[in-house]
Design an enzyme around this catalytic site. Structure first.
Site, PDB file in Angstrom:
ATOM      1  N   ARG A 127      -1.218  -7.098   2.352  1.00 41.62           N
ATOM      2  CA  ARG A 127      -1.374  -8.976   3.032  1.00 41.62           C
ATOM      3  C   ARG A 127      -2.816  -9.132   3.744  1.00 41.62           C
ATOM      4  O   ARG A 127      -3.755  -9.752   3.402  1.00 41.62           O
ATOM      5  CB  ARG A 127      -0.781  -9.349   3.300  1.00 41.62           C
ATOM      6  CG  ARG A 127       0.385 -10.283   2.256  1.00 41.62           C
ATOM      7  CD  ARG A 127       1.739 -10.605   3.191  1.00 41.62           C
ATOM      8  NE  ARG A 127       2.067  -9.297   2.720  1.00 41.62           N
ATOM      9  CZ  ARG A 127       2.618  -8.878   2.195  1.00 41.62           C
ATOM     10  NH1 ARG A 127       3.358  -9.627   0.846  1.00 41.62           N
ATOM     11  NH2 ARG A 127       3.073  -7.082   2.301  1.00 41.62           N
ATOM     12  N   THR A 128      -2.772  -7.762   4.703  1.00 43.00           N
ATOM     13  CA  THR A 128      -3.313  -8.379   6.360  1.00 43.00           C
ATOM     14  C   THR A 128      -5.030  -7.473   5.053  1.00 43.00           C
ATOM     15  O   THR A 128      -6.247  -8.420   4.886  1.00 43.00           O
ATOM     16  CB  THR A 128      -3.031  -7.583   7.263  1.00 43.00           C
ATOM     17  OG1 THR A 128      -1.777  -7.952   7.673  1.00 43.00           O
ATOM     18  CG2 THR A 128      -3.823  -8.021   8.310  1.00 43.00           C
ATOM     19  N   LYS A 182     -10.541  15.316   9.364  1.00 44.33           N
ATOM     20  CA  LYS A 182     -11.429  17.109   9.738  1.00 44.33           C
ATOM     21  C   LYS A 182     -11.344  16.360  11.178  1.00 44.33           C
ATOM     22  O   LYS A 182     -11.856  16.729  11.617  1.00 44.33           O
ATOM     23  CB  LYS A 182     -12.732  16.395   9.351  1.00 44.33           C
ATOM     24  CG  LYS A 182     -12.994  16.273   8.226  1.00 44.33           C
ATOM     25  CD  LYS A 182     -14.246  16.235   7.310  1.00 44.33           C
ATOM     26  CE  LYS A 182     -14.485  15.811   6.377  1.00 44.33           C
ATOM     27  NZ  LYS A 182     -16.499  15.624   6.595  1.00 44.33           N
ATOM     28  N   HIS A 226       0.195  -7.984  16.857  1.00 42.53           N
ATOM     29  CA  HIS A 226      -0.892  -7.897  15.412  1.00 42.53           C
ATOM     30  C   HIS A 226      -1.357  -9.033  15.255  1.00 42.53           C
ATOM     31  O   HIS A 226      -0.520 -10.345  15.160  1.00 42.53           O
ATOM     32  CB  HIS A 226       0.353  -7.858  14.243  1.00 42.53           C
ATOM     33  CG  HIS A 226      -0.455  -8.103  12.944  1.00 42.53           C
ATOM     34  ND1 HIS A 226      -0.894  -8.116  12.227  1.00 42.53           N
ATOM     35  CD2 HIS A 226       0.450  -7.601  11.296  1.00 42.53           C
ATOM     36  CE1 HIS A 226      -1.474  -8.926  11.001  1.00 42.53           C
ATOM     37  NE2 HIS A 226      -0.913  -7.778  10.663  1.00 42.53           N
ATOM     38  N   ARG A 246      -6.432  -1.171  11.186  1.00 35.96           N
ATOM     39  CA  ARG A 246      -5.270  -1.229  11.382  1.00 35.96           C
ATOM     40  C   ARG A 246      -4.895  -0.003  12.102  1.00 35.96           C
ATOM     41  O   ARG A 246      -5.150   0.889  11.541  1.00 35.96           O
ATOM     42  CB  ARG A 246      -3.932  -1.119  10.721  1.00 35.96           C
ATOM     43  CG  ARG A 246      -2.512  -1.433  10.367  1.00 35.96           C
ATOM     44  CD  ARG A 246      -2.536  -2.267   9.443  1.00 35.96           C
ATOM     45  NE  ARG A 246      -2.036  -3.465   9.536  1.00 35.96           N
ATOM     46  CZ  ARG A 246      -0.863  -3.966   9.268  1.00 35.96           C
ATOM     47  NH1 ARG A 246      -0.761  -3.830   7.968  1.00 35.96           N
ATOM     48  NH2 ARG A 246      -1.130  -5.817   9.093  1.00 35.96           N
TER      49      ARG A 246
END
Ligand code: NCD
Length: 311
Positions: free
Chosen positions: A60-61, A90, A139, A111
Protein backbone atom coordinates in the site's frame (compact mmCIF):
# COMPACT_ATOMS: atom_id res chain seq x y z
CA UNK A 1 0.50 24.91 6.18
CA UNK A 2 3.51 25.13 8.35
CA UNK A 3 5.92 22.29 9.05
CA UNK A 4 9.10 22.76 11.03
CA UNK A 5 11.47 21.32 8.38
CA UNK A 6 11.39 20.50 4.69
CA UNK A 7 11.48 16.77 5.47
CA UNK A 8 8.52 14.81 6.84
CA UNK A 9 10.16 12.46 9.29
CA UNK A 10 7.94 12.45 12.33
CA UNK A 11 4.39 13.06 13.50
CA UNK A 12 5.90 15.45 16.06
CA UNK A 13 6.26 18.01 13.24
CA UNK A 14 2.48 18.40 12.96
CA UNK A 15 0.42 20.73 15.08
CA UNK A 16 -3.37 20.69 15.23
CA UNK A 17 -3.87 23.51 12.71
CA UNK A 18 -1.57 21.83 10.17
CA UNK A 19 -3.37 18.53 10.61
CA UNK A 20 -6.80 20.03 10.02
CA UNK A 21 -5.54 21.98 7.02
CA UNK A 22 -4.04 18.81 5.60
CA UNK A 23 -7.35 16.97 6.04
CA UNK A 24 -9.25 19.78 4.27
CA UNK A 25 -6.72 19.55 1.43
CA UNK A 26 -7.05 15.75 1.31
CA UNK A 27 -10.80 16.21 0.92
CA UNK A 28 -10.13 18.38 -2.14
CA UNK A 29 -7.72 15.75 -3.45
CA UNK A 30 -10.54 13.20 -3.43
CA UNK A 31 -12.18 15.44 -6.05
CA UNK A 32 -8.91 15.52 -8.04
CA UNK A 33 -8.92 11.71 -7.94
CA UNK A 34 -12.49 11.60 -9.15
CA UNK A 35 -11.62 13.96 -12.02
CA UNK A 36 -8.62 11.77 -12.89
CA UNK A 37 -10.83 8.70 -13.14
CA UNK A 38 -13.04 10.70 -15.53
CA UNK A 39 -10.03 11.42 -17.72
CA UNK A 40 -9.26 14.90 -16.36
CA UNK A 41 -5.67 14.59 -15.14
CA UNK A 42 -4.14 17.20 -12.80
CA UNK A 43 -0.78 18.66 -13.81
CA UNK A 44 -0.04 20.33 -10.49
CA UNK A 45 3.28 18.47 -10.07
CA UNK A 46 4.13 18.11 -13.76
CA UNK A 47 7.89 17.92 -14.22
CA UNK A 48 8.53 16.79 -10.64
CA UNK A 49 10.08 13.38 -9.95
CA UNK A 50 9.68 11.28 -6.80
CA UNK A 51 12.08 8.49 -5.83
CA UNK A 52 10.64 5.65 -3.74
CA UNK A 53 13.41 3.88 -1.81
CA UNK A 54 12.02 0.84 -0.02
CA UNK A 55 14.41 -1.23 2.12
CA UNK A 56 11.47 -3.15 3.63
CA UNK A 57 8.39 -4.83 2.09
CA UNK A 58 5.42 -2.67 1.19
CA UNK A 59 2.29 -2.90 -0.92
CA UNK A 60 0.00 0.00 0.00
CA UNK A 61 2.42 2.64 1.13
CA UNK A 62 4.69 2.52 -1.92
CA UNK A 63 1.88 2.23 -4.44
CA UNK A 64 -0.09 4.89 -2.64
CA UNK A 65 2.78 7.40 -2.81
CA UNK A 66 3.49 6.53 -6.42
CA UNK A 67 -0.16 6.84 -7.41
CA UNK A 68 -0.47 10.12 -5.47
CA UNK A 69 2.51 11.57 -7.36
CA UNK A 70 1.24 10.40 -10.73
CA UNK A 71 -2.33 11.56 -10.13
CA UNK A 72 -0.86 15.04 -9.64
CA UNK A 73 1.03 14.82 -12.93
CA UNK A 74 4.45 13.98 -11.45
CA UNK A 75 6.56 10.94 -12.26
CA UNK A 76 8.26 8.25 -10.19
CA UNK A 77 11.46 6.22 -10.03
CA UNK A 78 11.15 3.35 -7.62
CA UNK A 79 13.08 0.54 -5.99
CA UNK A 80 11.00 -1.91 -3.97
CA UNK A 81 13.96 -3.96 -2.77
CA UNK A 82 16.80 -1.58 -1.99
CA UNK A 83 18.55 -4.06 0.34
CA UNK A 84 19.01 -6.59 -2.43
CA UNK A 85 19.25 -4.60 -5.64
CA UNK A 86 20.65 -1.13 -4.87
CA UNK A 87 24.19 -0.13 -3.96
CA UNK A 88 23.22 -0.84 -0.33
CA UNK A 89 24.18 -4.38 -1.31
CA UNK A 90 27.70 -3.06 -2.05
CA UNK A 91 27.78 -1.36 1.38
CA UNK A 92 26.98 2.17 0.22
CA UNK A 93 26.00 4.21 3.28
CA UNK A 94 22.53 5.74 3.67
CA UNK A 95 24.21 9.15 3.74
CA UNK A 96 25.83 8.61 0.34
CA UNK A 97 22.62 7.22 -1.12
CA UNK A 98 20.82 10.33 0.13
CA UNK A 99 23.37 12.64 -1.48
CA UNK A 100 23.27 10.77 -4.78
CA UNK A 101 19.52 10.28 -5.20
CA UNK A 102 18.76 13.86 -4.20
CA UNK A 103 20.89 15.09 -7.11
CA UNK A 104 18.40 13.49 -9.51
CA UNK A 105 14.89 13.84 -8.08
CA UNK A 106 12.68 16.41 -6.36
CA UNK A 107 11.38 14.36 -3.43
CA UNK A 108 12.33 11.05 -1.78
CA UNK A 109 10.01 8.59 -0.01
CA UNK A 110 11.80 6.01 2.08
CA UNK A 111 11.09 2.96 4.24
CA UNK A 112 13.74 1.11 6.22
CA UNK A 113 13.82 -1.52 9.01
CA UNK A 114 16.10 0.58 11.26
CA UNK A 115 14.83 3.29 13.55
CA UNK A 116 16.37 6.66 12.66
CA UNK A 117 17.56 5.52 9.23
CA UNK A 118 15.26 7.85 7.27
CA UNK A 119 16.52 10.80 9.28
CA UNK A 120 20.09 9.72 8.53
CA UNK A 121 19.52 9.74 4.78
CA UNK A 122 17.50 12.96 4.97
CA UNK A 123 20.42 14.67 6.69
CA UNK A 124 22.39 14.45 3.45
CA UNK A 125 19.58 15.00 1.01
CA UNK A 126 19.14 18.29 -0.85
CA UNK A 127 15.46 17.51 -1.46
CA UNK A 128 12.60 16.71 0.95
CA UNK A 129 12.52 13.18 2.36
CA UNK A 130 9.30 11.56 3.60
CA UNK A 131 9.39 8.79 6.20
CA UNK A 132 7.32 5.83 4.97
CA UNK A 133 8.20 3.79 8.08
CA UNK A 134 11.45 3.43 10.04
CA UNK A 135 11.65 0.21 11.99
CA UNK A 136 9.36 0.09 14.98
CA UNK A 137 9.62 3.84 15.51
CA UNK A 138 7.25 5.80 13.28
CA UNK A 139 5.00 5.68 10.25
CA UNK A 140 3.72 9.27 10.07
CA UNK A 141 1.77 9.13 6.81
CA UNK A 142 -0.16 6.01 7.85
CA UNK A 143 -1.25 7.74 11.07
CA UNK A 144 -2.21 10.83 9.06
CA UNK A 145 -4.47 8.78 6.84
CA UNK A 146 -5.93 6.92 9.83
CA UNK A 147 -6.85 10.19 11.53
CA UNK A 148 -8.17 11.52 8.23
CA UNK A 149 -10.41 8.44 7.99
CA UNK A 150 -11.79 9.10 11.49
CA UNK A 151 -12.20 12.85 10.83
CA UNK A 152 -13.95 12.22 7.54
CA UNK A 153 -16.36 9.72 9.06
CA UNK A 154 -17.25 11.48 12.31
CA UNK A 155 -16.66 15.07 11.07
CA UNK A 156 -14.60 15.61 14.22
CA UNK A 157 -11.58 14.31 16.09
CA UNK A 158 -12.63 15.12 19.64
CA UNK A 159 -15.03 13.51 22.08
CA UNK A 160 -14.61 10.00 20.68
CA UNK A 161 -13.79 6.67 22.26
CA UNK A 162 -10.89 5.27 20.29
CA UNK A 163 -9.42 1.81 20.84
CA UNK A 164 -5.96 0.93 19.56
CA UNK A 165 -5.44 -2.81 19.67
CA UNK A 166 -2.79 -5.28 18.79
CA UNK A 167 0.98 -4.94 18.86
CA UNK A 168 1.40 -1.61 20.58
CA UNK A 169 5.05 -2.33 21.41
CA UNK A 170 6.55 -3.02 17.99
CA UNK A 171 3.85 -1.41 15.83
CA UNK A 172 5.09 1.88 14.40
CA UNK A 173 1.55 2.73 13.29
CA UNK A 174 0.02 2.90 16.81
CA UNK A 175 3.11 4.86 17.95
CA UNK A 176 2.45 7.49 15.30
CA UNK A 177 -1.31 7.40 15.93
CA UNK A 178 -0.98 8.23 19.64
CA UNK A 179 1.50 10.98 18.88
CA UNK A 180 -1.03 12.67 16.57
CA UNK A 181 -3.95 12.00 18.94
CA UNK A 182 -2.19 14.22 21.50
CA UNK A 183 -3.66 17.20 19.67
CA UNK A 184 -7.24 16.15 20.40
CA UNK A 185 -9.37 15.24 23.41
CA UNK A 186 -10.68 11.70 23.37
CA UNK A 187 -10.94 8.63 25.53
CA UNK A 188 -8.21 6.29 24.32
CA UNK A 189 -8.23 2.57 25.11
CA UNK A 190 -4.89 0.85 24.56
CA UNK A 191 -5.63 -2.85 24.24
CA UNK A 192 -2.79 -5.35 24.01
CA UNK A 193 -1.33 -8.46 25.58
CA UNK A 194 1.05 -7.73 28.46
CA UNK A 195 4.11 -8.52 26.30
CA UNK A 196 3.09 -5.94 23.69
CA UNK A 197 2.12 -2.85 25.65
CA UNK A 198 2.62 0.65 24.30
CA UNK A 199 6.01 2.13 25.36
CA UNK A 200 5.57 4.01 28.68
CA UNK A 201 6.79 7.36 27.35
CA UNK A 202 4.14 7.41 24.63
CA UNK A 203 1.38 6.52 27.12
CA UNK A 204 2.55 9.21 29.55
CA UNK A 205 2.72 11.87 26.83
CA UNK A 206 -0.77 10.97 25.66
CA UNK A 207 -2.12 11.08 29.24
CA UNK A 208 -0.58 14.53 29.73
CA UNK A 209 -2.44 15.80 26.67
CA UNK A 210 -6.20 16.33 26.77
CA UNK A 211 -7.08 12.64 26.43
CA UNK A 212 -7.94 10.10 29.07
CA UNK A 213 -6.06 6.81 28.62
CA UNK A 214 -7.08 3.32 29.70
CA UNK A 215 -4.72 0.35 29.27
CA UNK A 216 -6.24 -3.10 29.22
CA UNK A 217 -5.63 -6.60 27.96
CA UNK A 218 -9.26 -7.42 27.40
CA UNK A 219 -10.97 -6.47 24.17
CA UNK A 220 -14.43 -7.75 25.17
CA UNK A 221 -14.53 -5.43 28.19
CA UNK A 222 -14.17 -2.30 26.10
CA UNK A 223 -15.40 -3.04 22.59
CA UNK A 224 -18.95 -1.97 23.41
CA UNK A 225 -17.82 1.61 24.18
CA UNK A 226 -15.74 2.26 21.10
CA UNK A 227 -16.46 4.64 18.22
CA UNK A 228 -13.22 3.60 16.55
CA UNK A 229 -11.80 0.08 16.64
CA UNK A 230 -8.19 0.55 15.52
CA UNK A 231 -6.62 -2.81 14.80
CA UNK A 232 -2.98 -3.65 14.03
CA UNK A 233 -1.02 -6.74 13.12
CA UNK A 234 1.40 -8.46 15.52
CA UNK A 235 4.76 -7.47 14.01
CA UNK A 236 6.42 -10.88 13.69
CA UNK A 237 9.58 -9.55 12.00
CA UNK A 238 10.39 -7.30 14.94
CA UNK A 239 10.21 -9.95 17.69
CA UNK A 240 13.49 -11.08 19.26
CA UNK A 241 12.31 -14.71 19.29
CA UNK A 242 9.67 -16.89 17.66
CA UNK A 243 8.33 -18.17 20.98
CA UNK A 244 7.20 -14.72 22.19
CA UNK A 245 5.61 -14.15 18.80
CA UNK A 246 3.73 -17.46 18.93
CA UNK A 247 2.52 -16.70 22.45
CA UNK A 248 1.02 -13.41 21.32
CA UNK A 249 0.10 -14.04 17.72
CA UNK A 250 -3.51 -15.04 18.31
CA UNK A 251 -4.15 -13.06 21.46
CA UNK A 252 -7.31 -11.60 20.04
CA UNK A 253 -9.17 -11.87 16.82
CA UNK A 254 -11.90 -9.44 15.81
CA UNK A 255 -14.69 -11.70 14.63
CA UNK A 256 -18.44 -11.58 14.16
CA UNK A 257 -19.03 -12.37 17.83
CA UNK A 258 -17.01 -9.36 18.98
CA UNK A 259 -18.53 -7.14 16.29
CA UNK A 260 -21.91 -8.11 17.70
CA UNK A 261 -20.91 -6.41 20.98
CA UNK A 262 -19.61 -3.28 19.19
CA UNK A 263 -21.62 -0.10 18.66
CA UNK A 264 -23.77 -0.05 15.53
CA UNK A 265 -22.18 3.23 14.42
CA UNK A 266 -18.53 2.46 15.14
CA UNK A 267 -15.83 2.05 12.49
CA UNK A 268 -13.05 -0.52 12.19
CA UNK A 269 -9.73 0.66 10.79
CA UNK A 270 -6.51 -1.26 10.13
CA UNK A 271 -3.37 -0.13 8.23
CA UNK A 272 -3.17 -3.60 6.67
CA UNK A 273 -1.71 -6.11 5.93
CA UNK A 274 -3.91 -8.26 8.16
CA UNK A 275 -2.71 -11.65 9.29
CA UNK A 276 -5.36 -13.24 11.50
CA UNK A 277 -6.45 -10.39 13.78
CA UNK A 278 -9.60 -9.62 11.79
CA UNK A 279 -11.71 -12.55 10.58
CA UNK A 280 -12.69 -12.49 6.92
CA UNK A 281 -16.35 -12.54 8.00
CA UNK A 282 -15.94 -8.95 9.29
CA UNK A 283 -15.06 -7.63 5.80
CA UNK A 284 -18.69 -7.44 4.70
CA UNK A 285 -19.74 -5.56 7.86
CA UNK A 286 -20.51 -1.94 6.82
CA UNK A 287 -18.52 -0.76 9.85
CA UNK A 288 -15.31 -2.24 8.38
CA UNK A 289 -13.47 0.70 6.79
CA UNK A 290 -10.02 -0.82 6.27
CA UNK A 291 -10.26 -1.25 2.53
CA UNK A 292 -11.83 2.19 2.08
CA UNK A 293 -8.93 3.64 4.05
CA UNK A 294 -6.56 2.79 1.21
CA UNK A 295 -8.23 5.40 -1.01
CA UNK A 296 -7.96 7.94 1.78
CA UNK A 297 -4.24 7.19 1.88
CA UNK A 298 -3.80 8.29 -1.72
CA UNK A 299 -5.68 11.55 -1.07
CA UNK A 300 -3.69 12.32 2.09
CA UNK A 301 -0.37 11.66 0.33
CA UNK A 302 -1.44 13.88 -2.57
CA UNK A 303 -2.18 16.64 -0.07
CA UNK A 304 1.22 16.13 1.56
CA UNK A 305 3.07 16.23 -1.75
CA UNK A 306 1.24 19.40 -2.73
CA UNK A 307 2.18 20.91 0.63
CA UNK A 308 5.85 20.01 0.19
CA UNK A 309 6.08 21.57 -3.24
CA UNK A 310 4.20 24.71 -2.32
CA UNK A 311 6.54 25.52 0.56
C1 NCD B 1 2.09 -0.93 8.25
C2 NCD B 1 3.60 -0.80 8.36
O1 NCD B 1 4.33 -1.01 7.38
O2 NCD B 1 4.04 -0.43 9.45
N1 NCD B 1 1.64 -1.19 6.95
C3 NCD B 1 1.32 -0.15 6.11
O3 NCD B 1 2.13 0.69 5.82
N2 NCD B 1 0.07 -0.08 5.64
C4 NCD B 1 1.53 -1.89 9.23
C5 NCD B 1 2.09 -3.27 9.29
O4 NCD B 1 2.96 -3.66 8.53
O5 NCD B 1 1.59 -4.00 10.14
Amino acid sequence: MNLSTKHILSTSQFDKATLLELFEEAGKMEKVLEDASNGKQSNLLAGKIMAALFYEPSTRTRFSFEVAMQRLGGTVVSNADMMATSSAKKSETLEDTGKVVSKMVDVIVMRHPDEGSVKKLAGKSDVPVINAGDGRAEHPTQALLDLYTIWKHFKKLDGLKIGLMGDLLYGRVPHSQVDLLKHFENMIYLVSPNDLKMPRKLVDDLSKSGSEVVETGNISDVIGYLDVIGMTRVQRERFPDEETYERNSRYFVLDKGLMHKAKSDCIVIHPLPRVNEISLEVDSDPRAKYFEQVGNGVAVRMALLKMIFSK
